[in-house]
Enzyme design. Sequence first.
Site, short mmCIF file in Angstrom:
data_model
loop_
_atom_site.label_atom_id
_atom_site.label_comp_id
_atom_site.label_asym_id
_atom_site.label_seq_id
_atom_site.Cartn_x
_atom_site.Cartn_y
_atom_site.Cartn_z
N LYS A 101 1.26 4.02 -3.08
CA LYS A 101 0.90 5.42 -2.89
C LYS A 101 2.09 6.34 -3.14
O LYS A 101 1.93 7.46 -3.65
CB LYS A 101 0.34 5.63 -1.49
CG LYS A 101 -0.95 4.85 -1.22
CD LYS A 101 -2.03 5.14 -2.26
CE LYS A 101 -3.35 4.47 -1.93
NZ LYS A 101 -4.40 4.78 -2.91
N THR A 160 -13.40 7.60 7.26
CA THR A 160 -14.22 6.87 6.29
C THR A 160 -14.31 5.42 6.79
O THR A 160 -13.64 5.03 7.74
CB THR A 160 -13.59 6.87 4.90
OG1 THR A 160 -12.30 6.25 4.98
CG2 THR A 160 -13.42 8.30 4.37
N TYR A 166 0.84 -1.21 0.00
CA TYR A 166 0.00 0.00 0.00
C TYR A 166 0.87 1.26 0.00
O TYR A 166 0.68 2.15 -0.83
CB TYR A 166 -0.90 -0.03 1.23
CG TYR A 166 -1.86 1.14 1.34
CD1 TYR A 166 -3.02 1.17 0.59
CD2 TYR A 166 -1.60 2.19 2.22
CE1 TYR A 166 -3.92 2.23 0.69
CE2 TYR A 166 -2.49 3.26 2.33
CZ TYR A 166 -3.64 3.27 1.57
OH TYR A 166 -4.52 4.32 1.67
N ILE A 173 -8.38 9.62 7.80
CA ILE A 173 -9.69 10.21 7.49
C ILE A 173 -10.78 9.28 8.01
O ILE A 173 -10.69 8.05 7.91
CB ILE A 173 -9.87 10.39 5.96
CG1 ILE A 173 -8.70 11.20 5.38
CG2 ILE A 173 -11.19 11.08 5.66
CD1 ILE A 173 -8.56 12.61 5.90
#
Length: 277
Positions: free
Chosen positions: A173, A204, A169, A202
């Site tokens: 990114k 989410t 990941y 964040i």
Amino acid sequence: MSDVLVVIGVGGMGETIARRLAPGRTTVLADFNETLLATLAESLTVDGFDVVTQQVDVSSRASVRALAQTAATHGPVTTVVDTAGLSPAQAPIEAILRVDLVGVALVLEEFAEVLAPGAAGVVISSSSGYISPGFTPEQEQQIRTTPADGLLALDAFSPEALGSPGMAYGKSKRANRLQVQEASALWGAKGARVNSVSPGVISTAMGRQELGTPSGAFMRAMVENSGTGRIGTPSDIADAVTFLVGPQASYITGIDLLVDGGNVAAVQTGRVPLPGR
């Protein structure tokens, strides 16, 4: 025909961005999850938005190309926002690479073929790219110049080199910033701009899922020691995206905007040590 907004990935961040940018446009919503697509499309339609949906697999060139071509049939494609992504808590190494690395490359390549002059795009990356190990200069050049279909063959992205979903990941990114830099010339040839945004922690569904993993303690430490001292919201990211696709950012392309409330600064100044150090 009205201008076309394309939002790829319609989770919490994608929905907030769509609602912010959709007024006065035809909005093409795309996601792998058709149930999620239908639910959001119905909600937006009830609220008065002009919405079209299309299922997409961002790891497939044919699927991304079909999405781009569909979008172009509805009018001039002026805004493209790619929020699609898989986190370490959601998927193994290969799936993360196919969506977060190859998927970004495919969106950048295929949508370059249908952009209207003056268009702007944003890739949603991650602040993880700022704290993951870097690439060698040779690896950076390979990432910049390798088409989407060849990225998984690069040594930098072999499962042996990565070792874990978290590293896959972070490296994906980090690579997104190089991909956007390179694509800025391709998009610029069409009179368009493209940038990326790297969100911090964040609130989410994905972010909350990651907070519940072993890396969650590190994430909470970054937030607590950041300059803002709070978790970010989808609206914080939508604000940044709105700026980057708008006229005030007409001289900005090929860059990454770190929107993390000071999370990365907390790590880079040593207030929060990286795990294992």
